[in-house]
Motif scaffolding. Structure first.
Motif, PDB file in Angstrom:
ATOM      1  N   PRO A  88       4.161  71.943  29.332  1.00  0.00           N
ATOM      2  CA  PRO A  88       5.127  71.496  28.315  1.00  0.00           C
ATOM      3  C   PRO A  88       4.592  71.493  26.882  1.00  0.00           C
ATOM      4  O   PRO A  88       5.317  71.860  25.955  1.00  0.00           O
ATOM      5  CB  PRO A  88       5.476  70.070  28.756  1.00  0.00           C
ATOM      6  CG  PRO A  88       5.210  70.055  30.225  1.00  0.00           C
ATOM      7  CD  PRO A  88       4.050  70.982  30.438  1.00  0.00           C
ATOM      8  N   VAL A  89       3.359  71.113  26.687  1.00  0.00           N
ATOM      9  CA  VAL A  89       2.807  71.056  25.327  1.00  0.00           C
ATOM     10  C   VAL A  89       2.716  72.454  24.728  1.00  0.00           C
ATOM     11  O   VAL A  89       3.179  72.699  23.605  1.00  0.00           O
ATOM     12  CB  VAL A  89       1.429  70.359  25.317  1.00  0.00           C
ATOM     13  CG1 VAL A  89       0.798  70.429  23.932  1.00  0.00           C
ATOM     14  CG2 VAL A  89       1.549  68.924  25.793  1.00  0.00           C
ATOM     15  N   PHE A  90       2.129  73.390  25.475  1.00  0.00           N
ATOM     16  CA  PHE A  90       2.010  74.758  24.969  1.00  0.00           C
ATOM     17  C   PHE A  90       3.387  75.377  24.758  1.00  0.00           C
ATOM     18  O   PHE A  90       3.641  75.998  23.723  1.00  0.00           O
ATOM     19  CB  PHE A  90       1.181  75.628  25.919  1.00  0.00           C
ATOM     20  CG  PHE A  90       1.116  77.059  25.461  1.00  0.00           C
ATOM     21  CD1 PHE A  90       0.227  77.450  24.473  1.00  0.00           C
ATOM     22  CD2 PHE A  90       1.971  78.015  26.004  1.00  0.00           C
ATOM     23  CE1 PHE A  90       0.188  78.773  24.028  1.00  0.00           C
ATOM     24  CE2 PHE A  90       1.931  79.331  25.567  1.00  0.00           C
ATOM     25  CZ  PHE A  90       1.039  79.710  24.576  1.00  0.00           C
ATOM     26  N   LEU A  91       4.266  75.235  25.735  1.00  0.00           N
ATOM     27  CA  LEU A  91       5.583  75.866  25.621  1.00  0.00           C
ATOM     28  C   LEU A  91       6.402  75.280  24.472  1.00  0.00           C
ATOM     29  O   LEU A  91       7.124  76.013  23.793  1.00  0.00           O
ATOM     30  CB  LEU A  91       6.332  75.766  26.947  1.00  0.00           C
ATOM     31  CG  LEU A  91       5.729  76.614  28.070  1.00  0.00           C
ATOM     32  CD1 LEU A  91       6.433  76.340  29.391  1.00  0.00           C
ATOM     33  CD2 LEU A  91       5.769  78.097  27.730  1.00  0.00           C
ATOM     34  N   LEU A  92       6.276  73.978  24.218  1.00  0.00           N
ATOM     35  CA  LEU A  92       6.973  73.371  23.076  1.00  0.00           C
ATOM     36  C   LEU A  92       6.481  73.991  21.776  1.00  0.00           C
ATOM     37  O   LEU A  92       7.272  74.353  20.908  1.00  0.00           O
ATOM     38  CB  LEU A  92       6.766  71.857  23.057  1.00  0.00           C
ATOM     39  CG  LEU A  92       7.377  71.131  21.857  1.00  0.00           C
ATOM     40  CD1 LEU A  92       8.901  71.276  21.869  1.00  0.00           C
ATOM     41  CD2 LEU A  92       6.976  69.664  21.872  1.00  0.00           C
ATOM     42  N   LEU A  93       5.176  74.148  21.650  1.00  0.00           N
ATOM     43  CA  LEU A  93       4.602  74.751  20.453  1.00  0.00           C
ATOM     44  C   LEU A  93       4.995  76.221  20.333  1.00  0.00           C
ATOM     45  O   LEU A  93       5.502  76.658  19.299  1.00  0.00           O
ATOM     46  CB  LEU A  93       3.078  74.611  20.474  1.00  0.00           C
ATOM     47  CG  LEU A  93       2.317  75.272  19.329  1.00  0.00           C
ATOM     48  CD1 LEU A  93       2.629  74.576  18.007  1.00  0.00           C
ATOM     49  CD2 LEU A  93       0.829  75.258  19.619  1.00  0.00           C
ATOM     50  N   PHE A  94       4.769  76.985  21.392  1.00  0.00           N
ATOM     51  CA  PHE A  94       4.983  78.430  21.374  1.00  0.00           C
ATOM     52  C   PHE A  94       6.454  78.797  21.175  1.00  0.00           C
ATOM     53  O   PHE A  94       6.794  79.602  20.304  1.00  0.00           O
ATOM     54  CB  PHE A  94       4.433  79.035  22.666  1.00  0.00           C
ATOM     55  CG  PHE A  94       4.549  80.521  22.753  1.00  0.00           C
ATOM     56  CD1 PHE A  94       3.876  81.339  21.861  1.00  0.00           C
ATOM     57  CD2 PHE A  94       5.315  81.117  23.743  1.00  0.00           C
ATOM     58  CE1 PHE A  94       3.976  82.722  21.945  1.00  0.00           C
ATOM     59  CE2 PHE A  94       5.421  82.492  23.834  1.00  0.00           C
ATOM     60  CZ  PHE A  94       4.756  83.297  22.928  1.00  0.00           C
ATOM     61  N   VAL A 104      -1.348  80.565  34.778  1.00  0.00           N
ATOM     62  CA  VAL A 104      -0.504  79.524  35.379  1.00  0.00           C
ATOM     63  C   VAL A 104      -0.579  78.246  34.548  1.00  0.00           C
ATOM     64  O   VAL A 104       0.436  77.640  34.212  1.00  0.00           O
ATOM     65  CB  VAL A 104      -0.926  79.254  36.840  1.00  0.00           C
ATOM     66  CG1 VAL A 104      -0.230  78.018  37.388  1.00  0.00           C
ATOM     67  CG2 VAL A 104      -0.645  80.468  37.714  1.00  0.00           C
ATOM     68  N   ARG A 105      -1.790  77.833  34.203  1.00  0.00           N
ATOM     69  CA  ARG A 105      -2.001  76.559  33.507  1.00  0.00           C
ATOM     70  C   ARG A 105      -1.474  76.546  32.070  1.00  0.00           C
ATOM     71  O   ARG A 105      -1.122  75.492  31.562  1.00  0.00           O
ATOM     72  CB  ARG A 105      -3.481  76.190  33.512  1.00  0.00           C
ATOM     73  CG  ARG A 105      -4.063  75.963  34.897  1.00  0.00           C
ATOM     74  CD  ARG A 105      -3.428  74.805  35.586  1.00  0.00           C
ATOM     75  NE  ARG A 105      -3.683  73.600  34.813  1.00  0.00           N
ATOM     76  CZ  ARG A 105      -3.733  72.396  35.307  1.00  0.00           C
ATOM     77  NH1 ARG A 105      -3.545  72.205  36.587  1.00  0.00           N
ATOM     78  NH2 ARG A 105      -3.947  71.361  34.527  1.00  0.00           N
ATOM     79  N   ILE A 106      -1.427  77.711  31.412  1.00  0.00           N
ATOM     80  CA  ILE A 106      -0.952  77.753  30.027  1.00  0.00           C
ATOM     81  C   ILE A 106       0.540  77.428  29.955  1.00  0.00           C
ATOM     82  O   ILE A 106       1.034  76.979  28.926  1.00  0.00           O
ATOM     83  CB  ILE A 106      -1.260  79.118  29.351  1.00  0.00           C
ATOM     84  CG1 ILE A 106      -1.147  79.019  27.834  1.00  0.00           C
ATOM     85  CG2 ILE A 106      -0.346  80.223  29.859  1.00  0.00           C
ATOM     86  CD1 ILE A 106      -2.332  78.479  27.151  1.00  0.00           C
ATOM     87  N   GLN A 107       1.237  77.606  31.050  1.00  0.00           N
ATOM     88  CA  GLN A 107       2.674  77.319  31.077  1.00  0.00           C
ATOM     89  C   GLN A 107       2.896  75.832  31.320  1.00  0.00           C
ATOM     90  O   GLN A 107       3.363  75.418  32.369  1.00  0.00           O
ATOM     91  CB  GLN A 107       3.357  78.166  32.145  1.00  0.00           C
ATOM     92  CG  GLN A 107       3.268  79.646  31.862  1.00  0.00           C
ATOM     93  CD  GLN A 107       3.909  80.474  32.938  1.00  0.00           C
ATOM     94  OE1 GLN A 107       5.039  80.221  33.335  1.00  0.00           O
ATOM     95  NE2 GLN A 107       3.196  81.481  33.412  1.00  0.00           N
TER      96      GLN A 107
END
Length: 136
Positions: free
Chosen positions: A52-58, A47-50
């Motif tokens: 904005p920072v991670f999703l922008l990178l990924f 849940v937490r990995i989703q």
């Protein structure tokens, strides 16, 4: 080196590091816990990995690597797109979804298979970083 190539290589490297950390620390740490606690912790991380920072990178790096492919740097771009993004969507996300729906008995299989495919994603990202840096 073009700016998009530099950013794509750096982003691939950051993702390689993320996958590496999960492979060598997070998943072995979870393996030391009971299935109930490990499953609960992994569900929380999913849940937490989703964010904005991670999703922008990924996801952002999928766009950058797509640009790299169209500019002739096929190997580096496709290593990330297929080896990180597609594998995540086709293998790891369905396993995460199953983890949400099943009981603790699924945990040992999940741990083994998810970690194996995470290793593959990490190697693909590292290879993407190197090949993009070499202009391939």
């Amino acid at each position: 080196m073009e700016i998009t190539t530099l950013i794509a290589a750096a982003a691939s490297g950051l993702m390689a590091g993320t996958f590496f950390a999960f492979s060598v620390a997070v998943m072995p740490g979870l393996a030391d816990l009971s299935a109930e606690h490990a499953r609960a912790a992994m569900r929380r991380m999913n849940v937490r990995i989703q964010n904005p920072v991670f999703l922008l990178l990924f996801v952002g790096n999928v766009v950058l690597c797509g640009i790299e492919v169209f500019q002739g740097r096929y190997v580096g771009g496709l290593l990330y797109i297929v080896g990180a993004f597609v594998l995540t969507m086709v293998v790891n996300v369905p396993m995460n979804n199953r983890l949400e729906r099943t009981d603790d008995a699924y945990w040992p299989e999940y741990l083994r298979r998810w970690t194996l495919w995470n290793h593959v994603r990490g190697v693909a990202c590292l290879a993407s970083t190197v090949t993009l840096s070499l202009g391939l």
